[in-house]
Design a protein around this motif. Structure first.
Motif, mmCIF file in Angstrom:
data_model
loop_
_atom_site.group_PDB
_atom_site.id
_atom_site.type_symbol
_atom_site.label_atom_id
_atom_site.label_comp_id
_atom_site.label_asym_id
_atom_site.label_seq_id
_atom_site.Cartn_x
_atom_site.Cartn_y
_atom_site.Cartn_z
ATOM 1 N N LEU A 45 0.834 -1.195 0.000
ATOM 2 C CA LEU A 45 0.000 0.000 0.000
ATOM 3 C C LEU A 45 0.872 1.251 0.000
ATOM 4 N N GLY A 47 0.413 5.554 0.373
ATOM 5 C CA GLY A 47 -0.369 6.769 0.538
ATOM 6 C C GLY A 47 -0.072 7.724 -0.603
ATOM 7 N N LEU A 50 -3.759 13.340 0.558
ATOM 8 C CA LEU A 50 -4.756 13.544 1.594
ATOM 9 C C LEU A 50 -5.221 14.985 1.563
ATOM 10 N N TYR A 59 -2.084 17.396 0.508
ATOM 11 C CA TYR A 59 -0.731 16.884 0.599
ATOM 12 C C TYR A 59 -0.585 15.692 -0.338
ATOM 13 N N PHE A 106 -4.632 12.915 11.771
ATOM 14 C CA PHE A 106 -3.771 12.102 12.627
ATOM 15 C C PHE A 106 -3.209 10.897 11.873
ATOM 16 N N GLY A 107 -3.619 10.758 10.634
ATOM 17 C CA GLY A 107 -3.164 9.627 9.838
ATOM 18 C C GLY A 107 -3.767 8.323 10.294
ATOM 19 N N VAL A 108 -4.979 8.368 10.837
ATOM 20 C CA VAL A 108 -5.662 7.182 11.334
ATOM 21 C C VAL A 108 -6.822 6.858 10.404
ATOM 22 N N VAL A 109 -6.819 5.651 9.869
ATOM 23 C CA VAL A 109 -7.874 5.201 8.954
ATOM 24 C C VAL A 109 -8.608 4.019 9.567
ATOM 25 N N ARG A 110 -9.914 4.095 9.596
ATOM 26 C CA ARG A 110 -10.725 2.944 10.019
ATOM 27 C C ARG A 110 -11.587 2.404 8.897
ATOM 28 N N TYR B 33 0.128 7.635 15.981
ATOM 29 C CA TYR B 33 -0.614 6.377 16.111
ATOM 30 C C TYR B 33 -0.176 5.355 15.053
ATOM 31 N N GLN B 35 -1.564 1.927 13.046
ATOM 32 C CA GLN B 35 -2.736 1.139 12.650
ATOM 33 C C GLN B 35 -2.253 -0.182 12.022
ATOM 34 N N TYR B 50 -6.588 0.253 15.317
ATOM 35 C CA TYR B 50 -6.318 1.666 15.061
ATOM 36 C C TYR B 50 -5.873 2.320 16.366
ATOM 37 N N GLU B 51 -5.218 3.455 16.225
ATOM 38 C CA GLU B 51 -4.727 4.206 17.392
ATOM 39 C C GLU B 51 -3.970 3.285 18.362
ATOM 40 N N GLN B 92 0.835 0.829 9.688
ATOM 41 C CA GLN B 92 0.789 2.165 9.085
ATOM 42 C C GLN B 92 0.912 3.216 10.178
ATOM 43 N N SER B 93 1.634 4.267 9.880
ATOM 44 C CA SER B 93 1.686 5.403 10.789
ATOM 45 C C SER B 93 1.697 6.684 9.966
ATOM 46 N N TYR B 94 2.015 7.786 10.590
ATOM 47 C CA TYR B 94 1.851 9.086 9.940
ATOM 48 C C TYR B 94 3.063 9.968 10.206
ATOM 49 N N ALA B 99 3.172 15.459 6.455
ATOM 50 C CA ALA B 99 1.780 15.090 6.147
ATOM 51 C C ALA B 99 1.752 13.913 5.187
ATOM 52 N N TYR B 100 2.393 12.844 5.610
ATOM 53 C CA TYR B 100 2.586 11.694 4.728
ATOM 54 C C TYR B 100 2.194 10.432 5.472
ATOM 55 N N VAL B 101 1.277 9.666 4.864
ATOM 56 C CA VAL B 101 0.875 8.394 5.442
ATOM 57 C C VAL B 101 1.887 7.336 5.024
ATOM 58 N N PHE B 103 3.230 3.319 5.148
ATOM 59 C CA PHE B 103 2.870 1.925 5.356
ATOM 60 C C PHE B 103 4.116 1.061 5.463
#
Lengths: 122, 112
Positions: A45, A47, A50, A59, A106-110, B33, B35, B50-51, B92-94, B99-101, B103
């Protein structure tokens, strides 16, 4: 119940453009940031982009800067990804995903959509 | 940007417990966080944690997670393994600076 439904994928020639859409329902769309994540077939995956809840900040991953544009229409509960000058390496499944942070990121995905496949081929 | 490193694959028998690690290359693991996502072949990812350690409704309590500041890593633990747990798992974190996700590369879990 949160639902995210992507559309707009297909087979596209290199150099052409494409706009992906993600229809959101089951939550207050205008309150949450949103993500686009892609997955090259057989790979992991990544990113891609966003956008904040109100579209004020966007971004991008370095790999797509200058060619991808993320946007949203809060009146239509819809997220978009405009992809220009498509390349073979853009071939992937594109997922939209809901950020859990309200207003902030927060970069949190559910929650994830089911994805839409983009194939770049002549 | 930092990297998240996962083992490429793990395997274990049904009924056993497996732990999948996710190591952050720089910056504190606790600063953002973490995930965990499960992805079965041909399907979209689903969130199992998550979190750092929260389980979405519908995810069985056989799934748990933690972070360890000493090793700067996160771990996903799956107990009482079932064949249906066979999937790819991604951490995954941040990167809040850019501002970048981010994995991890994914771990293929085989239950045999």
């Amino acid at each position: 119940q949160v639902q995210l439904v992507e559309s707009g994928g297909g087979v596209v020639q290199p150099g052409r453009s494409l706009r992906l859409s993600c229809a959101a329902s089951g939550f207050s769309f205008s309150t949450y940031g949103m993500h686009w994540v892609r997955q090259v077939p057989g790979k992991g995956l990544e990113g891609v982009a966003l956008i904040l809840h109100d579209g004020s900040n966007k971004y991008y991953a370095e790999s797509v800067k200058g060619r991808f544009t993320i946007s949203r229409d809060n009146s239509k509960n819809t997220l978009y990804l405009q992809i220009n000058n498509l390349r073979a390496e853009d071939t992937a499944v594109y997922y939209c995903a809901k950020e859990e942070g309200s207003v902030s990121i927060f970069g949190v995905v559910r929650h994830w959509g089911q994805g839409t496949l983009v194939t770049v081929s002549s | 940007n930092f990297m998240l490193t996962q083992p490429h694959s793990v395997s274990e028998s049904p009924g056993k417990t497996v732990v999948i690690s996710c190591t952050r290359s720089s910056g504190a693991i606790a600063s953002n966080y973490v995930q965990w996502y499960q992805q079965r072949p041909g399907s979209a990812p689903t969130t199992v944690i998550y979190e750092d350690n929260q389980r979405p409704s519908g995810v069985p309590d056989r799934f748990s997670a933690s972070i360890d500041s000493f090793s700067n890593s996160a771990s996903l633990t799956i107990s009482g393994l079932k064949t249906e747990d066979e999937a790819d798992y991604y951490c995954q974190s941040y990167d809040s600076t850019n501002a970048y996700v981010i994995f991890g590369g994914g771990t293929k879990l085989t239950v045999l």
